[in-house]
Scaffold this motif. Structure first.
Motif, PDB file in Angstrom:
ATOM      1  N   ARG A  16     113.373  57.615  38.067  1.00 46.21           N
ATOM      2  CA  ARG A  16     112.132  58.349  38.330  1.00 46.21           C
ATOM      3  C   ARG A  16     110.953  57.400  38.499  1.00 46.21           C
ATOM      4  O   ARG A  16     110.069  57.640  39.316  1.00 46.21           O
ATOM      5  CB  ARG A  16     111.843  59.341  37.194  1.00 46.21           C
ATOM      6  CG  ARG A  16     112.779  60.543  37.220  1.00 46.21           C
ATOM      7  CD  ARG A  16     112.402  61.597  36.227  1.00 46.21           C
ATOM      8  NE  ARG A  16     111.106  62.169  36.545  1.00 46.21           N
ATOM      9  CZ  ARG A  16     110.216  62.545  35.620  1.00 46.21           C
ATOM     10  NH1 ARG A  16     110.481  62.410  34.350  1.00 46.21           N
ATOM     11  NH2 ARG A  16     109.067  63.061  35.983  1.00 46.21           N
ATOM     12  N   LYS A  64     107.416  59.229  24.911  1.00 46.91           N
ATOM     13  CA  LYS A  64     108.156  60.123  25.805  1.00 46.91           C
ATOM     14  C   LYS A  64     108.182  61.500  25.160  1.00 46.91           C
ATOM     15  O   LYS A  64     108.244  61.590  23.937  1.00 46.91           O
ATOM     16  CB  LYS A  64     109.603  59.644  25.981  1.00 46.91           C
ATOM     17  CG  LYS A  64     109.776  58.353  26.731  1.00 46.91           C
ATOM     18  CD  LYS A  64     111.273  58.037  26.772  1.00 46.91           C
ATOM     19  CE  LYS A  64     111.580  56.697  27.368  1.00 46.91           C
ATOM     20  NZ  LYS A  64     113.006  56.370  27.283  1.00 46.91           N
ATOM     21  N   PRO A  65     108.207  62.551  25.917  1.00 47.04           N
ATOM     22  CA  PRO A  65     108.039  62.552  27.367  1.00 47.04           C
ATOM     23  C   PRO A  65     106.570  62.324  27.722  1.00 47.04           C
ATOM     24  O   PRO A  65     105.680  62.744  26.997  1.00 47.04           O
ATOM     25  CB  PRO A  65     108.497  63.948  27.790  1.00 47.04           C
ATOM     26  CG  PRO A  65     108.206  64.811  26.604  1.00 47.04           C
ATOM     27  CD  PRO A  65     108.377  63.910  25.394  1.00 47.04           C
ATOM     28  N   PHE A  66     106.349  61.655  28.824  1.00 47.95           N
ATOM     29  CA  PHE A  66     104.982  61.390  29.259  1.00 47.95           C
ATOM     30  C   PHE A  66     104.825  61.925  30.673  1.00 47.95           C
ATOM     31  O   PHE A  66     105.794  62.145  31.383  1.00 47.95           O
ATOM     32  CB  PHE A  66     104.645  59.888  29.208  1.00 47.95           C
ATOM     33  CG  PHE A  66     105.593  59.022  29.993  1.00 47.95           C
ATOM     34  CD1 PHE A  66     105.383  58.768  31.335  1.00 47.95           C
ATOM     35  CD2 PHE A  66     106.701  58.459  29.372  1.00 47.95           C
ATOM     36  CE1 PHE A  66     106.260  57.969  32.054  1.00 47.95           C
ATOM     37  CE2 PHE A  66     107.582  57.661  30.086  1.00 47.95           C
ATOM     38  CZ  PHE A  66     107.371  57.415  31.424  1.00 47.95           C
ATOM     39  N   HIS A  67     103.587  62.145  31.064  1.00 43.27           N
ATOM     40  CA  HIS A  67     103.292  62.591  32.430  1.00 43.27           C
ATOM     41  C   HIS A  67     103.256  61.357  33.330  1.00 43.27           C
ATOM     42  O   HIS A  67     102.677  60.332  32.962  1.00 43.27           O
ATOM     43  CB  HIS A  67     101.948  63.325  32.492  1.00 43.27           C
ATOM     44  CG  HIS A  67     101.958  64.621  31.760  1.00 43.27           C
ATOM     45  ND1 HIS A  67     102.541  65.746  32.260  1.00 43.27           N
ATOM     46  CD2 HIS A  67     101.465  64.957  30.545  1.00 43.27           C
ATOM     47  CE1 HIS A  67     102.409  66.732  31.404  1.00 43.27           C
ATOM     48  NE2 HIS A  67     101.763  66.275  30.346  1.00 43.27           N
ATOM     49  N   MET A  68     103.869  61.480  34.484  1.00 46.38           N
ATOM     50  CA  MET A  68     103.900  60.358  35.423  1.00 46.38           C
ATOM     51  C   MET A  68     102.489  59.891  35.765  1.00 46.38           C
ATOM     52  O   MET A  68     102.258  58.703  35.951  1.00 46.38           O
ATOM     53  CB  MET A  68     104.664  60.741  36.694  1.00 46.38           C
ATOM     54  CG  MET A  68     106.136  61.018  36.446  1.00 46.38           C
ATOM     55  SD  MET A  68     107.021  59.571  35.853  1.00 46.38           S
ATOM     56  CE  MET A  68     107.614  58.949  37.398  1.00 46.38           C
ATOM     57  N   ASN A  69     101.543  60.830  35.840  1.00 43.52           N
ATOM     58  CA  ASN A  69     100.162  60.447  36.148  1.00 43.52           C
ATOM     59  C   ASN A  69      99.583  59.520  35.091  1.00 43.52           C
ATOM     60  O   ASN A  69      98.784  58.642  35.406  1.00 43.52           O
ATOM     61  CB  ASN A  69      99.269  61.682  36.296  1.00 43.52           C
ATOM     62  CG  ASN A  69      99.539  62.425  37.573  1.00 43.52           C
ATOM     63  OD1 ASN A  69     100.093  61.881  38.527  1.00 43.52           O
ATOM     64  ND2 ASN A  69      99.157  63.682  37.612  1.00 43.52           N
ATOM     65  N   GLN A  70      99.973  59.720  33.836  1.00 41.46           N
ATOM     66  CA  GLN A  70      99.490  58.861  32.755  1.00 41.46           C
ATOM     67  C   GLN A  70      99.921  57.412  33.006  1.00 41.46           C
ATOM     68  O   GLN A  70      99.108  56.496  32.934  1.00 41.46           O
ATOM     69  CB  GLN A  70     100.046  59.359  31.416  1.00 41.46           C
ATOM     70  CG  GLN A  70      99.640  58.532  30.227  1.00 41.46           C
ATOM     71  CD  GLN A  70     100.310  58.990  28.935  1.00 41.46           C
ATOM     72  OE1 GLN A  70     101.219  59.818  28.934  1.00 41.46           O
ATOM     73  NE2 GLN A  70      99.866  58.437  27.824  1.00 41.46           N
ATOM     74  N   ARG A 124     101.026  56.171  35.936  1.00 39.70           N
ATOM     75  CA  ARG A 124     100.477  55.746  37.231  1.00 39.70           C
ATOM     76  C   ARG A 124      99.042  55.251  37.060  1.00 39.70           C
ATOM     77  O   ARG A 124      98.673  54.194  37.595  1.00 39.70           O
ATOM     78  CB  ARG A 124     100.525  56.892  38.238  1.00 39.70           C
ATOM     79  CG  ARG A 124     100.060  56.489  39.632  1.00 39.70           C
ATOM     80  CD  ARG A 124     100.085  57.646  40.621  1.00 39.70           C
ATOM     81  NE  ARG A 124     101.419  58.198  40.787  1.00 39.70           N
ATOM     82  CZ  ARG A 124     101.762  59.463  40.475  1.00 39.70           C
ATOM     83  NH1 ARG A 124     100.872  60.300  39.993  1.00 39.70           N
ATOM     84  NH2 ARG A 124     102.979  59.878  40.661  1.00 39.70           N
ATOM     85  N   ASP A 125      98.230  55.973  36.308  1.00 38.96           N
ATOM     86  CA  ASP A 125      96.841  55.569  36.088  1.00 38.96           C
ATOM     87  C   ASP A 125      96.762  54.243  35.335  1.00 38.96           C
ATOM     88  O   ASP A 125      95.931  53.386  35.649  1.00 38.96           O
ATOM     89  CB  ASP A 125      96.075  56.655  35.330  1.00 38.96           C
ATOM     90  CG  ASP A 125      95.853  57.910  36.156  1.00 38.96           C
ATOM     91  OD1 ASP A 125      96.039  57.870  37.401  1.00 38.96           O
ATOM     92  OD2 ASP A 125      95.497  58.952  35.560  1.00 38.96           O
TER      93      ASP A 125
END
Length: 129
Positions: free
Chosen positions: A20, A106-112, A114-115
């Motif tokens: 992912r 985990k689980p984390f948001h991909m945006n977190q 990515r930023d």
């Protein structure tokens, strides 16, 4: 000066995490190598300097803290992000004290993530000027 490509090593014994993260990070313009075997990642880290290491904490040896310490001792300028499903105050403290730039549960948001990668990449690019 043209921005250089940020090189990232992702280490997680769960293939779904690596699978992912790789496309998301590549879409952000990074070059990414993934490892589900922490020993293989250590061998690669012995050969190549990455700008960012993203590693799971709990794995068969070497675990994430061992990878953190190896990387920080070998390449002090490499930024290390620890991700884990076993987040505790103690493990977070150990990771940050050991030189990790961040500790993400985990689980984390991909945006977190990515930023955070964008922020670190900007710092790296600024340091190249």
């Amino acid at each position: 000066m043209k921005d250089r490509i940020i090189e990232i090593c992702v280490v997680d014994d769960e293939p779904i995490v690596c699978n992912r993260l790789k496309p998301m990070l590549e879409k952000s313009g990074c070059r990414v190598e993934i490892f589900t075997d922490s020993k293989a990642s250590l061998d690669r880290l012995s050969e190549k300097k990455f700008d960012i290491l993203i590693t799971d904490l709990k794995m068969k040896p070497p675990d994430g803290l061992e990878l953190l310490h190896f990387t920080r001792n070998t390449y002090p300028e490499t930024r290390v992000i620890i991700i884990t499903g076993f987040a505790t105050i103690e493990t977070a403290r150990d990771a940050l004290k050991g030189g990790a730039v961040d500790f993400i549960a985990k689980p984390f948001h991909m945006n977190q993530l990515r930023d955070l990668i964008r922020k670190i990449s900007a710092e790296i690019q600024k340091g190249q000027e």
